[in-house]
Design an enzyme around this catalytic site. Sequence first.
Site, PDB file in Angstrom:
ATOM      1  CG  ASN A  24      -6.232   0.114  -0.138  1.00  0.00           C
ATOM      2  OD1 ASN A  24      -5.120   0.170  -0.654  1.00  0.00           O
ATOM      3  ND2 ASN A  24      -6.394  -0.193   1.142  1.00  0.00           N
ATOM      4  CG  HIS A  79      -9.142  -8.426   1.998  1.00  0.00           C
ATOM      5  ND1 HIS A  79      -8.389  -7.440   2.598  1.00  0.00           N
ATOM      6  CD2 HIS A  79      -9.861  -8.991   2.998  1.00  0.00           C
ATOM      7  CE1 HIS A  79      -8.644  -7.425   3.904  1.00  0.00           C
ATOM      8  NE2 HIS A  79      -9.550  -8.357   4.168  1.00  0.00           N
ATOM      9  CG  HIS A  91      -1.852  -1.186   1.239  1.00  0.00           C
ATOM     10  ND1 HIS A  91      -3.057  -1.176   0.578  1.00  0.00           N
ATOM     11  CD2 HIS A  91      -1.743  -2.414   1.787  1.00  0.00           C
ATOM     12  CE1 HIS A  91      -3.660  -2.344   0.744  1.00  0.00           C
ATOM     13  NE2 HIS A  91      -2.876  -3.129   1.476  1.00  0.00           N
ATOM     14  CG  ASP A 111      -1.500  -6.290   3.926  1.00  0.00           C
ATOM     15  OD1 ASP A 111      -1.728  -5.253   3.267  1.00  0.00           O
ATOM     16  OD2 ASP A 111      -2.326  -6.790   4.706  1.00  0.00           O
TER      17      ASP A 111
HETATM   18  O1  DOR Z   1      -4.657  -4.485   7.634  1.00  0.00           O
HETATM   19  C1  DOR Z   1      -4.880  -4.132   6.497  1.00  0.00           C
HETATM   20  N1  DOR Z   1      -4.554  -2.898   6.071  1.00  0.00           N
HETATM   21  N2  DOR Z   1      -5.449  -4.986   5.652  1.00  0.00           N
HETATM   22  C2  DOR Z   1      -5.852  -4.600   4.436  1.00  0.00           C
HETATM   23  O2  DOR Z   1      -6.342  -5.420   3.696  1.00  0.00           O
HETATM   24  C3  DOR Z   1      -5.720  -3.194   3.997  1.00  0.00           C
HETATM   25  C4  DOR Z   1      -4.608  -2.546   4.697  1.00  0.00           C
HETATM   26  C5  DOR Z   1      -4.568  -1.058   4.534  1.00  0.00           C
HETATM   27  O3  DOR Z   1      -4.781  -0.573   3.413  1.00  0.00           O
HETATM   28  O4  DOR Z   1      -4.276  -0.352   5.504  1.00  0.00           O
END
Ligand code: DOR
Length: 432
Positions: free
Chosen positions: A93, A177, A61, A303
């Site tokens: 996202n 997911h 991310h 992740d």
């Molecule tokens: O813990 C998480 N954080 N799981 C996810 O699937 C998304 C991620 C996030 O974007 O912070």
Amino acid sequence: MSTFIIRGGTVVHAANSERADVLVRDGRIIEVGIKLDGTAATEIDASGCLVGPAFVDLHAHLREPGNEAAETIESGARAGAVGGYGAVVAMPNTTPTIDSAAVVGYVYERARHAVIDVAVAGAITIGREGKNLAPMAEMAALGVRLFTDDGNGVQHGGVMRRALRYSSALGVRLAQHCEMDDLAGSGVMNDGPLAARLGLAGRSALAEEIMVMRDIEFVRASGGRLHFLHLSTRRSVELVVAAKADGLDVTCEVAPHHFTLSEDRCASFDPVFKVHPPLRSMADVEGLRLAVARGDIDAVATDHAPHTPESKDGTFDEAPPGMLGLETAAALTWGAVNGDAHAFFNVLSRRPARVAQLRAGELGVRRIAHGGDVAPGEDASLVIFDPSDSWTVNRHALQSRALNTPFHDMVMTGRVRGTVVGEPVWLNGEFR
Ligand code: DOR
């Protein structure tokens, strides 16, 4: 571009390894052998180190566009370089969501200045709302090869089936997911006796496993390629292994925190341990570790989920889920593979490169191919990894803009000494 020689390391090929030097010129591996003539080449000492294909992260991310306070493509890419990554796949996202050619183009533009290669995952549905399919074809035309609503699973079965059929026609892979919202609810940690004792709402293992089961049956019924993101339970992995044995085109990843940390950490009420899916039981942690060592997992993926201290330092209930991962994944994975260098490069580089289609001749990657062999003619996507270097994680010393590593103050064994993306980008503690 430069000419350099990586001297005296153990070069790890797909099937064997050898003590050898690697000569690189203009971004290409020219020669691999012993005592290569290094006249006119910069020398890089790799004695005591493993030399293999640079790592590929299927799941990072990078928060751009929209949350540049937590991370940018530039800072996330630097974290990746320190972690040994030659390429990372940026998750969609963001704000706005990466769900159109326009936003993909924006991210590519930002990625042009990044220190490593940044590929992009597009959303499956518009706005990640789980309702209408995003224009995957126009994103695929720009080289996007992975599509996901990560952060959430696609809840509606009909939408997921349609997405699988559509993606299969486009030759791209969906990544799910796995958590059913109706079962995970507003849970903040693993469901079970510990959550009950702490007075925290649980997210059950079943919320994940039922979506894994459902989606495997969708692939069986209508084809398509599906990658299961950050599996957190032993049972989920067993389901995927069985589906593969049935000949289905499914792949899966696990994240280092899930094979290292158990739900017990949540007893501290420190939100740094809050993540989706949640940290699970010790039996699951051990099961995942074994699965990584055995080769049942296609990829270890980070992740990497940066959050600003302002948002993450709230109460356990209110803090957003997610933890940093790019700079600690290699050492943690080394700890899980019991010294098996082939397993190490398989899960961190070769197999994820295949899942993300970042091999030679494929679109969607800016500079070079990743996950190839360390052999003449291949692009120089390389990592130099010292398996015996011990170091202590310091959240303030990370490249990431955020601080939310759950491994702060932990001693790790195994450290990246150099990352090469055509040329060295990170070497002996410095950016080049
Ligand atoms: O813990 C998480 N954080 N799981 C996810 O699937 C998304 C991620 C996030 O974007 O912070």
